[in-house]
Scaffold this active site. Structure first.
Site, PDB file in Angstrom:
ATOM      1  CE  LYS A 211       9.183  22.503  23.068  1.00 34.24           C
ATOM      2  NZ  LYS A 211      10.390  22.816  22.076  1.00 34.24           N
TER       3      LYS A 211
ATOM      4  NE  ARG B 148      14.818  27.336  18.478  1.00 33.91           N
ATOM      5  CZ  ARG B 148      14.053  27.772  17.678  1.00 33.91           C
ATOM      6  NH1 ARG B 148      14.121  28.199  16.633  1.00 33.91           N
ATOM      7  NH2 ARG B 148      12.641  28.131  18.503  1.00 33.91           N
TER       8      ARG B 148
ATOM      9  N   PRO C 213      12.897  23.980  27.645  1.00 34.14           N
ATOM     10  CG  PRO C 213      11.234  24.133  29.101  1.00 34.14           C
ATOM     11  CD  PRO C 213      11.802  24.893  27.671  1.00 34.14           C
ATOM     12  CD  GLU C 214      15.476  19.703  23.465  1.00 31.14           C
ATOM     13  OE1 GLU C 214      14.589  18.219  22.615  1.00 31.14           O
ATOM     14  OE2 GLU C 214      15.878  20.536  23.358  1.00 31.14           O
TER      15      GLU C 214
END
Ligand SMILES: [Zn+2]
Length: 265
Positions: free
Chosen positions: A55, A245, A2-3
């Protein structure tokens, strides 16, 4: 992963639904959290507010108690009207909070702790956070300075470093670097302060647009092997880091020689 914008939106929705409401039920599959919830009588408290910090998602209860969750790769918070069916299996539930009207459920969050506000501010994970790119009070100069002070990192890595700047994830890293015309593997040392400031500014603009609900069309993210919408070159992709990633970029629009690039854009 999640950003920051996803977590920011989740916090905003949770805050709108839960702030000012009494807790009627609190539970967690993490025994430490469940025990603390019991000992500290969370269900007799009121939810004061919900906020995102980098985050981390923070749920503040009356009496200076806060539930900190970190989303990492797969964590997510859902908000349901009481009695509505969950959209995830119960086995993925980690924390659940009920008020008379709503049920907030954290699925798959790997990190959850109940702590006091004072302890939270002392915690290394919170204290060391760089300026939060999504807040109104965002300090772009300080974020730029913190990135500059990591000259050996690639700019792509530096943007994900939460101690330098909090809230950017892989998607907006890729998109902001495309928008700025900078190759993600350029060393920070090879960028000017103006370059870095511009990248930060682009990232913030894109993420704020996303938070405002604008549907964004990605230029490079998830488009490996396809044609660049700007120049037609093939979008490159590279898997890096330990969480697998993938970085996407246009080798023609994004150069390591930024000065040269600025002339061609
Ligand atoms: Zn291109």
């Amino acid at each position: 992963m999640p950003e920051g914008d996803t977590i920011f939106r989740a916090a905003r929705a949770l805050n709108a639904a839960l702030a000012g409401r009494a807790v009627t039920h609190f539970d967690s599959v993490f025994s430490r959290v469940a025990r603390a919830g019991n000992d500290l009588a969370v269900r007799d408290r009121t939810i004061e507010r919900v906020e995102a910090r980098g985050k981390h998602l923070l749920i503040w209860f009356s009496g200076d108690l806060v539930l900190r969750t970190h989303m990492r790769m797969h964590g997510t918070w859902h908000l349901y009207a009481r009695g509505a069916p969950w959209r995830r299996p119960p086995s993925e539930m980690r924390v659940v909070i009920r008020t008379p009207e709503y049920e907030a459920v954290a699925f798959n969050v790997p990190v959850a702790e109940l702590t006091s506000g004072a302890e939270l501010e002392r915690a290394e994970s919170i204290q060391g956070l760089g300026p939060d790119i999504l807040t109104d009070a965002f300090d772009a100069t300080e974020a730029t300075r913190r990135i500059e002070s990591r000259p050996d990192l690639d700019i792509g890595e530096a943007l994900l470093n939460q101690q330098a700047i909090a809230g950017i994830g892989n998607i907006f890293k890729c998109e902001a670097l495309f928008s700025s015309g900078v190759d993600p593997f350029t060393r920070v040392a090879d960028l000017s302060r103006e370059d870095i400031a511009r990248i930060v500014e682009r990232a913030r603009r894109l993420m704020r647009a996303s938070v405002a609900g604008r549907r964004l069309v990605f230029s490079v993210y998830g488009r490996g092997g396809r044609a660049c919408r700007r120049c037609g070159a093939t979008i490159a992709r590279r898997k890096d880091g330990n969480d697998a990633r993938v970085t996407y970029w246009c080798p023609r629009c994004q150069r390591r020689n930024v000065a040269e690039n600025a002339r061609t854009l």
